[in-house]
Design a protein around this motif. Sequence first.
Motif, PDB file in Angstrom:
ATOM      1  N   MET A  25      46.075  52.846  50.578  1.00 47.84           N
ATOM      2  CA  MET A  25      45.490  51.776  49.780  1.00 47.84           C
ATOM      3  C   MET A  25      46.150  50.442  50.114  1.00 47.84           C
ATOM      4  N   THR A  26      45.410  49.375  49.928  1.00 48.27           N
ATOM      5  CA  THR A  26      45.891  48.025  50.182  1.00 48.27           C
ATOM      6  C   THR A  26      46.822  47.575  49.071  1.00 48.27           C
ATOM      7  N   SER A  27      47.903  46.873  49.413  1.00 52.70           N
ATOM      8  CA  SER A  27      48.752  46.283  48.391  1.00 52.70           C
ATOM      9  C   SER A  27      48.009  45.117  47.750  1.00 52.70           C
ATOM     10  N   THR A  28      48.289  44.881  46.473  1.00 53.51           N
ATOM     11  CA  THR A  28      47.529  43.884  45.730  1.00 53.51           C
ATOM     12  C   THR A  28      48.454  42.900  45.036  1.00 53.51           C
ATOM     13  N   ARG A  29      47.850  41.810  44.624  1.00 53.96           N
ATOM     14  CA  ARG A  29      48.570  40.814  43.836  1.00 53.96           C
ATOM     15  C   ARG A  29      47.735  40.469  42.615  1.00 53.96           C
ATOM     16  N   GLY A  30      48.306  40.557  41.434  1.00 52.05           N
ATOM     17  CA  GLY A  30      47.601  40.239  40.200  1.00 52.05           C
ATOM     18  C   GLY A  30      48.255  39.075  39.486  1.00 52.05           C
ATOM     19  N   THR A  31      47.452  38.249  38.845  1.00 50.02           N
ATOM     20  CA  THR A  31      47.974  37.077  38.154  1.00 50.02           C
ATOM     21  C   THR A  31      47.075  36.706  36.988  1.00 50.02           C
ATOM     22  N   SER A  32      47.639  36.052  35.999  1.00 44.31           N
ATOM     23  CA  SER A  32      46.852  35.524  34.893  1.00 44.31           C
ATOM     24  C   SER A  32      46.294  34.169  35.295  1.00 44.31           C
ATOM     25  N   VAL A  33      45.033  33.917  34.951  1.00 50.67           N
ATOM     26  CA  VAL A  33      44.392  32.648  35.282  1.00 50.67           C
ATOM     27  C   VAL A  33      43.646  32.124  34.068  1.00 50.67           C
ATOM     28  N   ASN A  92      40.987  48.841  46.791  1.00 53.34           N
ATOM     29  CA  ASN A  92      39.865  49.266  47.626  1.00 53.34           C
ATOM     30  C   ASN A  92      39.158  48.092  48.295  1.00 53.34           C
ATOM     31  N   GLY A  93      39.788  46.919  48.252  1.00 54.02           N
ATOM     32  CA  GLY A  93      39.276  45.807  49.037  1.00 54.02           C
ATOM     33  C   GLY A  93      38.439  44.785  48.301  1.00 54.02           C
ATOM     34  N   TYR A  94      38.639  44.638  46.989  1.00 48.17           N
ATOM     35  CA  TYR A  94      37.848  43.694  46.203  1.00 48.17           C
ATOM     36  C   TYR A  94      38.737  42.703  45.467  1.00 48.17           C
ATOM     37  N   THR A  95      38.203  41.511  45.288  1.00 49.89           N
ATOM     38  CA  THR A  95      38.839  40.507  44.433  1.00 49.89           C
ATOM     39  C   THR A  95      38.188  40.617  43.057  1.00 49.89           C
ATOM     40  N   VAL A  96      38.982  40.860  42.022  1.00 49.81           N
ATOM     41  CA  VAL A  96      38.449  41.259  40.716  1.00 49.81           C
ATOM     42  C   VAL A  96      38.909  40.287  39.630  1.00 49.81           C
ATOM     43  N   LEU A  97      37.956  39.837  38.832  1.00 53.55           N
ATOM     44  CA  LEU A  97      38.224  38.963  37.694  1.00 53.55           C
ATOM     45  C   LEU A  97      37.892  39.701  36.400  1.00 53.55           C
ATOM     46  N   VAL A  98      38.837  39.715  35.462  1.00 48.53           N
ATOM     47  CA  VAL A  98      38.637  40.360  34.164  1.00 48.53           C
ATOM     48  C   VAL A  98      38.839  39.306  33.073  1.00 48.53           C
ATOM     49  N   PRO A  99      37.779  38.684  32.578  1.00 45.74           N
ATOM     50  CA  PRO A  99      37.946  37.643  31.559  1.00 45.74           C
ATOM     51  C   PRO A  99      38.116  38.222  30.154  1.00 45.74           C
ATOM     52  N   ASN A 100      38.829  37.486  29.330  1.00 50.34           N
ATOM     53  CA  ASN A 100      38.875  37.772  27.905  1.00 50.34           C
ATOM     54  C   ASN A 100      37.623  37.162  27.290  1.00 50.34           C
ATOM     55  N   VAL A 101      36.613  37.979  27.056  1.00 43.37           N
ATOM     56  CA  VAL A 101      35.319  37.432  26.615  1.00 43.37           C
ATOM     57  C   VAL A 101      35.354  36.944  25.169  1.00 43.37           C
ATOM     58  N   ASP A 116      46.480  41.738  48.884  1.00 45.15           N
ATOM     59  CA  ASP A 116      47.504  40.763  49.272  1.00 45.15           C
ATOM     60  C   ASP A 116      47.619  40.698  50.792  1.00 45.15           C
ATOM     61  N   ASP A 117      46.523  40.316  51.432  1.00 44.19           N
ATOM     62  CA  ASP A 117      46.520  40.263  52.895  1.00 44.19           C
ATOM     63  C   ASP A 117      46.114  38.900  53.443  1.00 44.19           C
ATOM     64  N   GLY A 118      45.952  37.935  52.554  1.00 42.37           N
ATOM     65  CA  GLY A 118      45.629  36.588  52.989  1.00 42.37           C
ATOM     66  C   GLY A 118      44.177  36.345  53.342  1.00 42.37           C
ATOM     67  N   SER A 119      43.327  37.350  53.178  1.00 44.33           N
ATOM     68  CA  SER A 119      41.909  37.211  53.514  1.00 44.33           C
ATOM     69  C   SER A 119      41.056  37.256  52.251  1.00 44.33           C
ATOM     70  N   PRO A 120      39.906  36.585  52.250  1.00 40.49           N
ATOM     71  CA  PRO A 120      38.992  36.694  51.106  1.00 40.49           C
ATOM     72  C   PRO A 120      38.271  38.035  51.125  1.00 40.49           C
ATOM     73  N   ALA A 167      35.357  36.292  48.806  1.00 37.04           N
ATOM     74  CA  ALA A 167      34.512  36.019  49.957  1.00 37.04           C
ATOM     75  C   ALA A 167      33.189  35.392  49.518  1.00 37.04           C
ATOM     76  N   ASP A 168      32.577  34.644  50.414  1.00 36.94           N
ATOM     77  CA  ASP A 168      31.240  34.125  50.152  1.00 36.94           C
ATOM     78  C   ASP A 168      30.262  35.292  50.050  1.00 36.94           C
ATOM     79  N   GLY A 169      29.198  35.075  49.313  1.00 36.89           N
ATOM     80  CA  GLY A 169      28.197  36.129  49.197  1.00 36.89           C
ATOM     81  C   GLY A 169      28.027  36.603  47.777  1.00 36.89           C
TER      82      GLY A 169
END
Length: 258
Positions: A1-9, A57-66, A26-30, A124-126
């Motif tokens: 599995m890819t190493s990841t970086r998580g942060t509060s935004v 698994n290769g995704y950029t994920v956003l989890v908002p406090n709705v 955490d690989d520097g790519s979108p 990533a775009d798309g």
Amino acid sequence: MTSTRGTSVDLPTKDGTADAYLTYPDDGSPHPAVLLYMDAFGLRPRLRQMADRLAENGYTVLVPNVFYRHGRAPLVELPDFIDTSERPEIFQQIVPLLRSLTPDLVERDADAYLRWLADCPQAADGPIGVTGYCMGARLALRTAGACPERVAAVAGFHGGQLAADAPDSPHLVADRITAEVYFGHADQDSSLPPEQIERLDKALTEAGVRHRSEVYPGAHHGYTQADTSSYNAEAAEHHWRELLALLDRTLRPTQGAS
């Protein structure tokens, strides 16, 4: 599995600032973006763990406090393990928050979340994928209807009241959806009886939406949530297989499944 970086935004909306969790490889790519909608218990360690697994698994994920209009997460004090049969007062605190999140507000927020992801350097775009749990399944469906040009995949798991008799029931947005849709229902779920599952499938079919729904045997409402008494490990792993397959074929179809 890819190493990841998580942060509060913090991300701006028309009604204020929504706090959220962002995680990505955490690989520097979108990477393809996924909007993950919380269940009613809110943004907490379990949902961050689930978002991290998607990021692995290769995704950029956003989890908002709705529920951000009522304050930053956590809004309700939760035990490390939630047994709702023993803690009815938790729902007494949550229900007013749920009722305040109207369909109009959901759609307004969805636009803000998707715009933020579109500008996110790690995304990533798309097109974007959307997944949701419990009440989040309703939000995912509404997001697909409100922003069809931006959403390519929608998944919902143990969602309740997806096809009710109400004039603003989530299933009524089916004719606006262009995304591929997958639902994993719990068969021990009083909030989504068989007649609602049938009504939801009929609406999606009549609208020409590419979709599939499954009823997970022996699963209860909340089966993906390992910090609750509803957790079902077998059903949760089934959900992961289906969710990742959906995202892989819709957000990066040329790369094959993970």
